[in-house]
Motif scaffolding. Structure first.
Motif, PDB file in Angstrom:
ATOM      1  N   THR A  31     -11.070 -17.629 -32.607  1.00 19.53           N
ATOM      2  CA  THR A  31     -10.373 -18.447 -33.618  1.00 19.53           C
ATOM      3  C   THR A  31     -10.878 -18.224 -35.038  1.00 19.53           C
ATOM      4  O   THR A  31     -10.327 -18.794 -35.976  1.00 19.53           O
ATOM      5  CB  THR A  31     -10.512 -19.939 -33.280  1.00 19.53           C
ATOM      6  N   ASP A  32     -11.894 -17.404 -35.207  1.00 17.83           N
ATOM      7  CA  ASP A  32     -12.414 -17.111 -36.545  1.00 17.83           C
ATOM      8  C   ASP A  32     -11.497 -16.085 -37.200  1.00 17.83           C
ATOM      9  O   ASP A  32     -11.375 -14.956 -36.710  1.00 17.83           O
ATOM     10  CB  ASP A  32     -13.834 -16.564 -36.431  1.00 17.83           C
ATOM     11  N   PRO A  33     -10.847 -16.437 -38.312  1.00 22.76           N
ATOM     12  CA  PRO A  33      -9.895 -15.495 -38.925  1.00 22.76           C
ATOM     13  C   PRO A  33     -10.537 -14.185 -39.362  1.00 22.76           C
ATOM     14  O   PRO A  33      -9.888 -13.137 -39.323  1.00 22.76           O
ATOM     15  CB  PRO A  33      -9.324 -16.273 -40.117  1.00 22.76           C
ATOM     16  N   ASN A  47      -9.215 -10.699 -37.951  1.00 25.48           N
ATOM     17  CA  ASN A  47      -8.815  -9.647 -38.881  1.00 25.48           C
ATOM     18  C   ASN A  47      -9.553  -8.339 -38.585  1.00 25.48           C
ATOM     19  O   ASN A  47      -8.956  -7.248 -38.605  1.00 25.48           O
ATOM     20  CB  ASN A  47      -9.100 -10.095 -40.317  1.00 25.48           C
ATOM     21  N   ARG A  63      -6.144 -27.208 -36.230  1.00 28.32           N
ATOM     22  CA  ARG A  63      -7.080 -27.797 -37.203  1.00 28.32           C
ATOM     23  C   ARG A  63      -6.834 -29.308 -37.324  1.00 28.32           C
ATOM     24  O   ARG A  63      -7.759 -30.095 -37.364  1.00 28.32           O
ATOM     25  CB  ARG A  63      -6.924 -27.123 -38.563  1.00 28.32           C
ATOM     26  N   GLU A  86      -0.727 -23.829 -38.220  1.00 29.42           N
ATOM     27  CA  GLU A  86      -2.168 -23.727 -38.454  1.00 29.42           C
ATOM     28  C   GLU A  86      -2.791 -22.628 -37.602  1.00 29.42           C
ATOM     29  O   GLU A  86      -3.661 -21.884 -38.069  1.00 29.42           O
ATOM     30  CB  GLU A  86      -2.836 -25.073 -38.164  1.00 29.42           C
ATOM     31  N   ALA A  87      -2.341 -22.528 -36.357  1.00 27.22           N
ATOM     32  CA  ALA A  87      -2.855 -21.471 -35.481  1.00 27.22           C
ATOM     33  C   ALA A  87      -2.463 -20.100 -35.994  1.00 27.22           C
ATOM     34  O   ALA A  87      -3.268 -19.163 -36.017  1.00 27.22           O
ATOM     35  CB  ALA A  87      -2.347 -21.687 -34.056  1.00 27.22           C
ATOM     36  N   ARG A  88      -1.206 -19.981 -36.416  1.00 26.79           N
ATOM     37  CA  ARG A  88      -0.718 -18.697 -36.913  1.00 26.79           C
ATOM     38  C   ARG A  88      -1.458 -18.280 -38.178  1.00 26.79           C
ATOM     39  O   ARG A  88      -1.689 -17.079 -38.422  1.00 26.79           O
ATOM     40  CB  ARG A  88       0.792 -18.798 -37.187  1.00 26.79           C
ATOM     41  N   ALA A  89      -1.870 -19.269 -38.982  1.00 29.09           N
ATOM     42  CA  ALA A  89      -2.538 -18.973 -40.245  1.00 29.09           C
ATOM     43  C   ALA A  89      -3.874 -18.259 -40.048  1.00 29.09           C
ATOM     44  O   ALA A  89      -4.308 -17.510 -40.927  1.00 29.09           O
ATOM     45  CB  ALA A  89      -2.755 -20.263 -41.046  1.00 29.09           C
ATOM     46  N   VAL A  90      -4.535 -18.479 -38.897  1.00 33.42           N
ATOM     47  CA  VAL A  90      -5.804 -17.791 -38.651  1.00 33.42           C
ATOM     48  C   VAL A  90      -5.612 -16.529 -37.821  1.00 33.42           C
ATOM     49  O   VAL A  90      -6.571 -15.803 -37.567  1.00 33.42           O
ATOM     50  CB  VAL A  90      -6.833 -18.717 -37.960  1.00 33.42           C
ATOM     51  N   GLY A  91      -4.382 -16.267 -37.374  1.00 35.10           N
ATOM     52  CA  GLY A  91      -4.099 -15.041 -36.644  1.00 35.10           C
ATOM     53  C   GLY A  91      -3.792 -15.215 -35.171  1.00 35.10           C
ATOM     54  O   GLY A  91      -3.633 -14.239 -34.449  1.00 35.10           O
TER      55      GLY A  91
END
Length: 204
Positions: free
Chosen positions: A16-18, A22, A49, A77-82
């Motif tokens: 879950t760490d963006p 990445n 989050r 929110e989930a999509r925002a971190v990948g």
């Protein structure tokens, strides 16, 4: 690192760490022969989050629109971190209070369970675009297909008559399919002596 860069990995779960997402994604897209992005999966069950009430509490509101709003926020929110793959919603009808996963579903009523299932699936802000280097939505997964374990135990066997299966346990899954569910997770237990993963294969 080497399995990802070597093209031997298609998905990573519970990352879950963006920054890590990445890093792994760049390995998959830039270093492999086929340049296919990884898909990252996570249990986005009642928020990411922003933490919302648990699914059985949301279902008790009898307000599908509120459920859709909450799940849409969680998906964004989930999509925002990948994260592109959510292991939700849990659609099993639960009528044994000993089963700990009751909290993850909509309770004991097939009608309410179906309405909440459709509301949860409709949260998804987009679909996977495999020809692009990124995807705009979250791929949802219904779980666990299908039935209820005896004695409230995830891994126990279950024996359910066909009429009860069609009238009680299958309606929420049917509603999710009609709403456009993306993937399926099999149940833990055997159903009428058939392993859960074979049930999922038969359904597809």
């Amino acid at each position: 690192m080497r399995p990802v860069a070597g093209g031997h990995v298609g998905s990573l779960l519970f990352v879950t760490d963006p920054a890590e997402i990445n890093r792994f994604q760049h390995l998959a897209v830039d270093k492999t022969r086929v340049h296919i992005p990884l898909i990252f999966g996570y249990d986005v069950i009642h928020g990411f989050r922003t933490i919302f009430p648990v699914p059985i509490a949301m279902a008790a509101s009898w307000d599908p629109a509120t459920v859709t709003t909450a799940q849409s926020i969680a998906a964004k929110e989930a999509r925002a971190v990948g994260i592109g793959w959510a292991f939700a919603p849990m659609l099993d009808i639960a009528r044994d209070p000993r089963w700990g996963r009751i909290v993850e579903g909509a309770g004991e009523d097939p009608y309410l369970g179906s309405a909440i299932a459709a509301a949860q699936v409709s949260r998804i802000p987009g679909r996977l675009h495999w020809r692009a280097r990124s995807y705009s939505g979250v791929h949802e997964t219904f779980r666990g297909f299908t039935g209820a374990a005896e004695g409230g135990r995830d891994y126990d066997a279950s024996y359910i008559p066909e009429s009860q299966m069609h009238n009680v346990y299958l309606p929420p899954f049917h509603a999710a399919v009609k709403a456009g569910i993306g993937s399926a997770m099999s149940a833990y237990m055997d159903l009428n002596d058939v392993p859960g993963d074979w049930q999922s294969l038969a359904a597809t």
